[in-house]
Design an enzyme around this catalytic site. Sequence first.
Site, PDB file in Angstrom:
ATOM      1  N   LYS A  29     -18.408  36.784  10.056  1.00  0.00           N
ATOM      2  CA  LYS A  29     -19.739  37.180   9.420  1.00  0.00           C
ATOM      3  C   LYS A  29     -19.563  36.212   8.163  1.00  0.00           C
ATOM      4  CE  LYS A  29     -18.280  39.776   5.571  1.00  0.00           C
ATOM      5  NZ  LYS A  29     -19.326  39.434   4.541  1.00  0.00           N
ATOM      6  N   GLU A  50      -6.429  32.400   3.964  1.00  0.00           N
ATOM      7  CA  GLU A  50      -6.537  31.615   2.996  1.00  0.00           C
ATOM      8  C   GLU A  50      -7.438  31.860   1.484  1.00  0.00           C
ATOM      9  OE1 GLU A  50      -7.525  28.979  -0.190  1.00  0.00           O
ATOM     10  OE2 GLU A  50      -9.092  28.349   1.546  1.00  0.00           O
ATOM     11  N   CYS A  62     -10.471  27.347  -4.423  1.00  0.00           N
ATOM     12  CA  CYS A  62      -9.487  27.748  -4.987  1.00  0.00           C
ATOM     13  C   CYS A  62      -8.211  26.521  -5.427  1.00  0.00           C
ATOM     14  CB  CYS A  62      -9.063  28.587  -3.825  1.00  0.00           C
ATOM     15  SG  CYS A  62      -9.379  27.383  -2.065  1.00  0.00           S
ATOM     16  N   GLU A 107      -6.252  33.115 -11.976  1.00  0.00           N
ATOM     17  CA  GLU A 107      -7.588  32.316 -10.793  1.00  0.00           C
ATOM     18  C   GLU A 107      -8.803  32.516 -10.978  1.00  0.00           C
ATOM     19  OE1 GLU A 107      -8.427  30.370  -6.583  1.00  0.00           O
ATOM     20  OE2 GLU A 107      -8.072  33.158  -6.572  1.00  0.00           O
TER      21      GLU A 107
END
Length: 456
Positions: A154, A229, A263, A356
Amino acid sequence: MHELHVLNPATEEVVATVPAATPQDVDAAVARAAAAQRGWAALAPADRARLLRRFAAVVDDHIEELAGLEVREAGHPVGNARWEAGNARDLLEYAAGGIERLNGSQIPVAGGLNVTFHEPLGVVAVIAPWNFPMPIAAWGTAPALAAGNAVVLKPAETTPLTALRLAELALEAGLPEDLFQVLPGEGPVAGNALVEHPGVAKVVFTGSTAVGKQIMAKCAASVKRVTLELGGKSPNIVFADADIEQAAAAAPGSFLDNTGQDCCARTRILVQRSAYDRFMELLEPAVKAFTVGDPADPATQMGPLISAAQRERVRSFVPQDAPAAIRGDAPEGKGFWYPATVLAPAGDGGPAAVEEIFGPVAVVLPFEDEADAVRLANATPYGLSGSLWTRDVGRAIRVSRAVAAGNLSVNSHSSVRYSTPFGGFGQSGLGRELGPGALTAFTETKNVFISTEESK
């Protein structure tokens, strides 16, 4: 029928419309995948390897086409997009090479022979993100297929086009029908249906820590295997004994590549105080020289953000009174553009220093000594990647061992390779992808004892 509208982030134009998968579509896809997987697992290892290498060759023949799709759906500079398509090809080649080396063990025991086998799991769901659509899809798909599994992928709602094309190329290469299927759809609908489906043996997810926690909780209900992750807030640690010119020249790429939507982006730049002023003096021209513009132009180094919502999120970290030491340029008009920004705050730096951002914004913080650098580097719940710059080999080893992160580089920002393990500490994730152990992460170990005792 619900549809996904794919926008070009550089122009805000709709470049494609694709059907959005429903839970019923997921049910049907998983059933087809399970049937295809049984035949795939029964193939001789050399035949599976040959087909995956053929898939890699077909991808290689379509590098420019795939890169063009990535430019249009993700706004990536064309040079980056070509690399991404090449990385998907390389992953398939690398995984194919591991098929015939997926060895079990012969363990000495009394009274017989004991051997282990790596058995495929069955159907694997890969939920890929929008920031690196092709490579990260391949990170899960290639080793899962190599280990004898079927894959239902997906892609992110905003970037389904390269994934759909890869599925077509797999069929063109001769992979069995239904072995590798792509289901574009919304996370709460198609993604959730995959995560909760009893026919899915493992979920591989790359995305935010918040969503990763939800997926982990849902997988726990059926003890479903999971690799996560997730987010990162990686440090770039510059010691005074480093080559300051080189460290400053390399710093922009570490947080501006992919417009900071990475990331592993080194968005916390930690500089030893005695070198701080010199580093900042060198950093400004390096940031301003980073070329921002049309993603289709080979000279472009940084394109737009993926969406208006992402741009607003990035803006929230840089209020009007933010202590911006450096601001780059960005195109005006249509497109989700945001300029390169370096904050040089006093104290701990606030939210931009610990959360982040996923945009082209970095915070520079001074530190006093090695212990202080490690303290600042570890002052986050994340632990994905990072860099350190020093000429002292002993320090490089000490600090690398002390920083709580899964992937570090010394005098470089290159810490991710398909041939080495990748994954995070803490809230940056669970499990490892890539590297020599990638295929075993998609298998169960079976132990078999064969008695050699004589019958009496």
